[in-house]
Design an enzyme around this catalytic site. Structure first.
Site, short mmCIF file in Angstrom:
data_model
loop_
_atom_site.label_atom_id
_atom_site.label_comp_id
_atom_site.label_asym_id
_atom_site.label_seq_id
_atom_site.Cartn_x
_atom_site.Cartn_y
_atom_site.Cartn_z
N VAL A 74 0.84 -1.20 0.00
CA VAL A 74 0.00 0.00 0.00
C VAL A 74 0.88 1.25 0.00
CG1 VAL A 74 -1.80 1.27 1.25
CG2 VAL A 74 -1.74 -1.23 1.36
N CYS A 75 0.45 2.28 -0.74
CA CYS A 75 1.06 3.60 -0.64
C CYS A 75 -0.04 4.62 -0.87
CB CYS A 75 2.23 3.77 -1.62
SG CYS A 75 1.74 3.84 -3.35
N ALA A 76 0.31 5.85 -1.21
CA ALA A 76 -0.71 6.89 -1.37
C ALA A 76 -1.55 6.66 -2.63
CB ALA A 76 -0.06 8.27 -1.42
N GLY A 78 -0.44 4.13 -5.27
CA GLY A 78 -0.11 2.87 -5.93
C GLY A 78 1.25 2.87 -6.60
N ILE A 103 -4.04 4.18 -0.79
CA ILE A 103 -4.94 4.53 0.31
C ILE A 103 -5.87 5.67 -0.07
CG2 ILE A 103 -3.42 6.22 1.42
CD1 ILE A 103 -4.26 4.94 4.12
#
Length: 203
Positions: A74-76, A78, A103
């Site tokens: 997961v990141c901000a 993708g 996210i």
């Protein structure tokens, strides 16, 4: 724009569930958030563990996987998660998925999140700093003409960032105190990704 360093592996298509679907449907699923500690402290998916992308780069030779639990990165948005997956693949850690849209998409579609102190996502911080430097260069050049080169320098940097899919500015911003958040124990963080029995972080 991304703060990622290219790897020798070309990221393949993400295989994770869509943002509106729950990646924790399988109770064994490990959610690994690769953003900076400051971003993670600001907002994260409940049950996720923070393993910053920079840490994965630094400890690349120690990456392995002693379990067969599903792993979702997961990141901000993708982008960093895709780079993390490519890095893991090149290090021999296969089968990790990416949460499409990160996210941001997860929260937009009603996914549950935990919130802490406010820190902007890295992409937004980069836009603020780059825009401020360009504006300073343009307005400052009205008084001191050589400042116009500041805007050109920033433009060249953004062009290089797009071509190389790297971002030196984001790497520098990640070192600032507000982005570092609480200290991440490297061994504890990596255990969430690689160990059969992950070490629980201190409260």
């Amino acid at each position: 724009m991304s703060d990622d360093v290219p790897t020798n592996e070309t990221p393949g298509p993400p295989r994770a569930a869509r943002p509106h679907e729950n990646p924790r449907t399988d109770p064994r699923t490990r959610l690994i958030d690769v953003r900076s500690p400051g971003e993670f402290d600001a907002v994260h998916i409940p049950g996720s563990r923070n393993v910053p992308l920079d840490l994965l780069r630094e400890r690349r030779d120690e990456l392995d996987r002693a379990h067969d639990d599903p792993v979702v990165l997961v990141c901000a948005s993708g982008t960093r998660a895709e780079r993390a997956r490519a890095l893991l693949e090149s290090a021999g850690v296969h089968g990790c998925d990416v949460l499409p849209g990160g996210i941001t998409a997860w929260e937009r579609e009603g996914g549950e999140v935990n919130r802490g102190r406010g820190v902007w996502p890295m992409e937004r911080q980069v836009r603020l700093v780059a825009g401020s430097l360009v504006l300073t260069g343009v307005l400052g050049s009205l008084v001191y003409r050589p400042l116009r080169w500041l805007a050109g320098f920033v433009g060249a940097g953004l062009t290089f960032a797009a071509i190389s899919d790297t971002c030196a500015m984001a790497r520098l911003l990640s070192l600032l105190p507000h982005n570092r958040g609480k200290t991440v124990d490297p061994d504890v963080a990596l255990s969430a990704l690689r160990d059969a029995e992950p070490v629980k972080p201190d409260a």
